[in-house]
Design an enzyme around this catalytic site. Sequence first.
Site, PDB file in Angstrom:
ATOM      1  N   TRP A   8       0.812  -1.225   0.000  1.00 34.58           N
ATOM      2  CA  TRP A   8       0.000   0.000   0.000  1.00 34.58           C
ATOM      3  C   TRP A   8       0.842   1.271   0.000  1.00 34.58           C
ATOM      4  CZ3 TRP A   8      -4.564  -0.774   4.047  1.00 34.58           C
ATOM      5  CH2 TRP A   8      -5.422  -1.771   3.545  1.00 34.58           C
ATOM      6  N   HIS A  93      13.087  -2.429  -0.407  1.00 30.48           N
ATOM      7  CA  HIS A  93      12.289  -1.910  -1.523  1.00 30.48           C
ATOM      8  C   HIS A  93      13.065  -0.769  -2.204  1.00 30.48           C
ATOM      9  CE1 HIS A  93       9.121   0.055  -3.794  1.00 30.48           C
ATOM     10  NE2 HIS A  93       8.481  -1.105  -3.738  1.00 30.48           N
ATOM     11  N   GLU A 163      12.054  -6.796  -8.434  1.00 30.81           N
ATOM     12  CA  GLU A 163      11.376  -5.564  -8.856  1.00 30.81           C
ATOM     13  C   GLU A 163      12.382  -4.669  -9.579  1.00 30.81           C
ATOM     14  OE1 GLU A 163       7.573  -4.780  -6.370  1.00 30.81           O
ATOM     15  OE2 GLU A 163       9.249  -3.672  -5.534  1.00 30.81           O
ATOM     16  N   GLY A 232       1.772  -2.628  -6.290  1.00 30.78           N
ATOM     17  CA  GLY A 232       1.640  -1.362  -5.586  1.00 30.78           C
ATOM     18  C   GLY A 232       0.295  -0.728  -5.869  1.00 30.78           C
TER      19      GLY A 232
HETATM   20  P1  PGA Z   1       3.620  -0.611  -8.700  1.00 28.26           P
HETATM   21  O1  PGA Z   1       4.580  -0.802  -7.436  1.00 28.26           O
HETATM   22  O2  PGA Z   1       2.837  -1.896  -8.847  1.00 28.26           O
HETATM   23  O3  PGA Z   1       2.789   0.561  -8.376  1.00 28.26           O
HETATM   24  O4  PGA Z   1       4.544  -0.381  -9.897  1.00 28.26           O
HETATM   25  C1  PGA Z   1       5.153  -2.045  -7.149  1.00 28.26           C
HETATM   26  C2  PGA Z   1       6.006  -1.945  -5.910  1.00 28.26           C
HETATM   27  O5  PGA Z   1       6.637  -0.907  -5.687  1.00 28.26           O
HETATM   28  O6  PGA Z   1       6.063  -2.884  -5.093  1.00 28.26           O
END
Ligand code: PGA
Length: 251
Positions: A8, A93, A163, A232
């Site tokens: 979130w 992250h 990611e 996200g």
């Molecule tokens: P997003 O973010 O799906 O809005 O690109 C993913 C995340 O940062 O975990």
Amino acid sequence: MQWLIGNWKMAPDTVSQAHLLAKATAAIARRNKKKLTVIVCAPFVYFTPLHSAARTLPLGAQDVSASTKTASTGEISGAMLKSQKVGYCIVGHSERRAMGETDAHVKEKINRLLEKNIRPILCVGEKSRDSQGWYLSVIKDQIESAFSGVAKATIKRFIIAYEPVWAVGAAANRVASPSECREMVIFIRKLVADLYDEKTARAVPILYGGSINEENAASFLTSGEAQGLLVGRVSLVPKQLTLLAAHIANA
Ligand code: PGA
């Protein structure tokens, strides 16, 4: 079983919105419970209200303090997360790495989580790609640093989320392709197997995250070979999350 983890980030703005969102997410989790494990990584302040809104929804945090000292103004400890029944926590992250979090901090945070039996959701990802494949060394360094000193028996507590920074958030350059995801899932699995062994590496779920939507979600699990998704923006919109969950449950 696939994983669907909602990050979130710094949203929503109010407790009542968080309440509604948690209820909607719990309903999505219930509908897909045979195929999906749904987790919500919410802002710290919402854990208590969320317990009453959605008792069955597993909660994750988005960060934990690396510090062991109580004189750490503004920080949240692993013990506090544990007492709020938080079972998971994102570490490393890219948005936190951009605020100065280093591999050494990530490592300390992992230690704090494992001490409290909280499962780390370790995010790894390169800022950009090059044609020679140097970006692979970024991932290698992140994984090797995070797992240094971690006992083999503990590795299965981890969830890894690949990611690519260039594909995350509203400022993303582009969405990764499922084949780029697959290449990285294989690479990460091999790195973990080299550190431990193949069986141990297979016990760690490797997820994909970055600009996922209901159209592209399933392809990251099928051709991309990820075992779940870290989302996200979509995690804040129940209608979109419902569609996305249905697509991946049927993938
Ligand atoms: P997003 O973010 O799906 O809005 O690109 C993913 C995340 O940062 O975990």
